[in-house]
Write an enzyme that holds these catalytic residues in place. Structure first.
Site, PDB file in Angstrom:
ATOM      1  N   ASP A 114       0.827  -1.210   0.000  1.00 55.50           N
ATOM      2  CA  ASP A 114       0.000   0.000   0.000  1.00 55.50           C
ATOM      3  C   ASP A 114       0.861   1.260   0.000  1.00 55.50           C
ATOM      4  O   ASP A 114       2.067   1.217   0.292  1.00 55.50           O
ATOM      5  CB  ASP A 114      -0.883  -0.041   1.258  1.00 55.50           C
ATOM      6  CG  ASP A 114      -2.190   0.714   1.086  1.00 55.50           C
ATOM      7  OD1 ASP A 114      -2.298   1.518   0.153  1.00 55.50           O
ATOM      8  OD2 ASP A 114      -3.100   0.484   1.908  1.00 55.50           O
ATOM      9  N   ASP A 133     -10.870   2.114  -2.978  1.00 56.96           N
ATOM     10  CA  ASP A 133     -11.397   1.874  -1.633  1.00 56.96           C
ATOM     11  C   ASP A 133     -12.919   1.891  -1.633  1.00 56.96           C
ATOM     12  O   ASP A 133     -13.534   1.567  -0.620  1.00 56.96           O
ATOM     13  CB  ASP A 133     -10.863   2.924  -0.650  1.00 56.96           C
ATOM     14  CG  ASP A 133      -9.506   2.531  -0.095  1.00 56.96           C
ATOM     15  OD1 ASP A 133      -9.102   1.364  -0.289  1.00 56.96           O
ATOM     16  OD2 ASP A 133      -8.849   3.380   0.525  1.00 56.96           O
TER      17      ASP A 133
END
Ligand code: GLA
Length: 741
Positions: A479, A549
């Protein structure tokens, strides 16, 4: 396929069965652009396409000649400061402050294959006969620098790959102020520019606008490719659509700051370029040093935007993605994030893992929160060792316990970051990017590590390697959750600061390369607050990426539709999450959530313990479905059918290479009242084949399904009522199989 050099006319013709790319060496020794598009038969000269003309006030380099002016010529890699007043492809500052350069033809090399780019991701070949490369060597004798423009043409793709390289031999140092990966001067401006823009949780929305005089651009100056603009745009003829017409795609194989720009002049020439963003870029070259730009990929399509996307998909899936997982079926995963965030212990993790194993899920991914003492976003980035409070037996313990349940184990990391509340920061405060005497913005309470420093990359790498050597980890989600806001590398001299952004990316690529080399069988999935680094550069290291997301199925329709403009379904991470959705609060059925997520690499991200027995049964069926059809989805040819940006619907389909199988998804964002008749026009089928559509009694020939369409009206006779679900946010799936003849 090949690259033809016409010695007499000094023209290069790069071609394969679909495209031609033609340029010449102009009388001043610089390369001039002649043609890029559908294949033309070769001839000795295309110089009639070279347009000069008398323009008052134009700067002309040759006394007595008032038609040759760089200001009006279409070029390959233009410079500013010798007559051309448009935006240049590069700029070099010399020690006396001059930025004037003249790179002229020195020599060229044509060879089979395609070289790799040192330290950078790039499209590759498996066999040298797949492609031919031309390296055009230009030289500026005064500063003693060579500029190598590299062009690769493929045998089987309507693609040209380009990059530029500066090799400096002079005693005096030079500073590159910009160095684009390519420039292309197109002879007219009758194009729509299509790009992918967005923000967190609404990445890659498709935007389309007509070119106009002046400069139009997409860019990132954040240190990663960004949610805001993807490093891609297309120029399509106004009449071109998804299925027909001319579209030119431009994509940069790079994950950092970029600029994609079209400078349309008042003679309707469209100057297209793409490369590292010149803002904050200043790269010093001393004697013997080389600067290599990232690679740009140019795709030509005469079959509209779908044609363009299909070329990108095939090329990027098979010749950019690499390694063990490239062609393998990707595991159905469960990710812990939306189920428990950072609030977990071993018992909670194992409970979810058991539920997942019982539903035949193959991989358990432990997301953020397993290291340091990370209970929220304010701490521990940089401390890549397990939190004993949560995982008493470490990563090894939890991974082994998950494996005992019959699943593989995966882990989340964010290696490029540091929290102020971390052992790492207490040890090395100067490893954080930013000037020590100035304020530094936090982003999600975290800061960026200085990956321009090899010792930082080494240290972080060592910590992660230790975890991975110690435990059976099969998957890594890598990430990145913030941008670089105060670009400054501590303890370096002034000259270095303009190299920071690019060196930061090179450091990140280097760490990826190290981990990939040591753990070739780990499946990497890239991520950046969802899809803020969903770019071709990352695909070279991680064959799949977390798309967004936002996991709401209706929002995902748009996000996945936009993402599919460039990226293959095998790279598009899609998870079924809970309803109501955590981001949008929208309620959608498990069916719709599954049928949207099927068109990517599939997984779940929710607390399975909260589900009813019926829902669990449905999930089991979904998992079985994915296992049966994931290879079709990953390797088939993808067609966008109905744009979710243009109405209340959306549809797409994927067809197997042999055309014997196809899967179409149709999505209704809003239920119309007393709905009109509806047909879905399928694509990519074999006209002659007869297809059975699952759930329907009659079968249909491919030509009929494509020309007359598949009737999907709510009131259609012969359609089983089970297929017709009323209400908003509904989806239908059509499985087509060719009858054996
Ligand atoms: C980012 C990612 C999420 C999740 C969190 C963890 O936002 O996109 O999927 O991993 O970080 O902090």
């Amino acid at each position: 396929m090949g690259i033809i050099f016409h010695e007499n006319t000094k023209e290069f013709h790069l071609c394969n069965k679909e495209i031609s790319y033609i340029f010449c060496i102009m009388q001043n020794g610089q390369p001039g652009q002649l043609y890029y598009g559908k294949r033309l038969r070769d001839r000795e000269s295309f110089i009639h396409l070279f347009e000069e003309g008398v323009h008052d006030m134009a700067p002309c380099p040759y006394e007595g000649n008032n038609v040759f002016s760089l200001e009006y010529l279409k070029q390959e890699y233009p410079t500013y400061g010798t007559g051309d007043m448009r935006y240049p492809a590069f700029q070099i500052e010399q020690e006396d402050g001059s930025k004037i350069t003249e790179f002229t033809y020195k020599s060229h090399r044509i060879f089979q294959g395609k070289p790799t780019l040192k330290g950078l991701p790039a499209v590759y070949v498996e066999h040298d006969d797949e492609a031919v490369t031309l390296e055009l060597i230009l030289s500026d004798k005064i500063i003693q620098t060579d500029l190598i423009l590299s062009y690769t043409v493929f045998e089987n793709y309507p693609v040209i790959c380009r990059n530029a390289r500066f090799e400096h031999y002079g005693d005096k140092k030079i500073v590159l102020g910009s160095a684009m990966s390519f420039n292309l001067d197109l002879p007219d401006s009758n194009y729509d520019m299509v790009d992918l823009t967005g923000a967190w949780a609404r990445e890659r929305y498709v935007k389309c606008h007509r070119l106009h005089e002046g400069v139009q651009s997409i860019y990132s100056m954040r240190g990663h490719s960004s949610h805001q603009f993807n490093p891609f745009f297309a120029l399509k003829r106004p009449e071109a659509n998804e299925d027909s017409g001319e579209a030119l795609g431009f994509s940069l194989v790079y994950s950092g700051n970029f600029l994609g720009q079209v400078n349309t002049d008042t003679f309707d020439v469209s100057r297209v370029m793409m490369g590292i963003h010149p803002n904050e870029f200043a790269w010093t070259l001393r004697k013997g040093e080389v600067f290599q730009t990232p690679e740009a990929v140019l795709v030509y399509s005469e079959k509209g935007l779908n044609g363009m996307s299909q070329t990108f998909h095939e090329l990027y899936r098979t010749r950019l993605a690499r390694g063990y997982w490239r062609d393998r079926e990707r595991p159905v995963l469960i990710n812990s994030w939306e189920a428990m965030f950072m609030d977990f212990d071993e018992e909670k993790v194992l409970k979810l893992a058991k539920e997942a194993a019982a539903l035949d899920i193959e991989l358990f991914v432990l997301d953020d929160g397993w290291f340091g003492h990370r209970d929220d976003a304010t701490s521990s980035l940089g401390d890549w060792y397990p939190d004993q409070r949560k995982l008493p037996d470490g990563v090894k313990g939890i991974a082994e316990k998950v494996e005992k349940l019959g699943m593989k184990f995966g882990l989340w990391i964010e290696p490029e970051m540091i929290s102020k509340d971390s052992d790492l920061y207490r040890m090395h405060p100067d490893w954080m990017i930013g000037a020590p005497y100035r304020n530094k913005c936090h982003g999600r309470y975290q800061y960026v590590l200085d990956f321009t420093k090899p010792e930082v990359v080494q240290f972080i790498g060592d910590m992660i390697v230790k975890v991975l050597r110690d435990a059976p980890v099969s998957y890594i989600k890598w990430d990145l959750n913030r941008s670089i806001s105060e670009p400054f590398s501590q303890g370096r001299d002034a000259g270095f600061q303009g190299e920071l952004f690019h060196r930061q990316i090179l450091g990140m690529y280097q760490l990826y390369e190290r981990l990939r080399a040591e753990f070739p069988e780990i499946l990497f999935e890239s991520c950046a607050s969802g899809g803020a680094r969903f770019d071709p550069g990352m695909l070279y290291y991680a064959p799949q990426a977390w798309t967004s997301d936002c996991t709401d199925a209706i929002e995902r329709l748009r996000i996945q539709y936009g993402t599919s403009f460039v990226y293959p379904l095998s790279s598009i991470g899609c998870h079924v999450s809970e309803a109501p959705n955590q981001q949008t609060c929208r309620n959608t059925s498990l069916k719709t959530r599954g049928e949207t997520a099927y068109f990517g690499t599939f997984g779940y991200e929710l607390d399975l313990g909260k589900l009813t027995e019926e829902e669990k049964e449905e999930i089991k069926e979904q998992v079985a479905f994915v296992k049966e059809y994931r290879s079709l989805v990953a390797n088939g040819t993808f067609y966008r059918l109905l744009s979710p940006f243009e109405g209340d619907e959306g549809a797409w389909m994927v067809v197997s290479k042999d055309k014997k199988e196809a899967l179409a998804g149709y999505y209704r964002q809003r239920q119309p009242m007393n709905a009109p008749y509806k047909r879905l026009f399928l694509r990519g089928l074999d006209e002659e084949m007869e297809y059975v559509v699952e759930g329907r009694e009659e079968s249909f020939f491919g030509d009929e399904l494509m020309q007359a369409g598949l009737v999907i009206s709510d009131q259609a006779c012969g359609v089983k009522t089970a297929e017709v679900v009323q209400g908003d946010y509904q989806s239908r799936l059509f499985m087509l199989k060719a009858k054996e003849s």
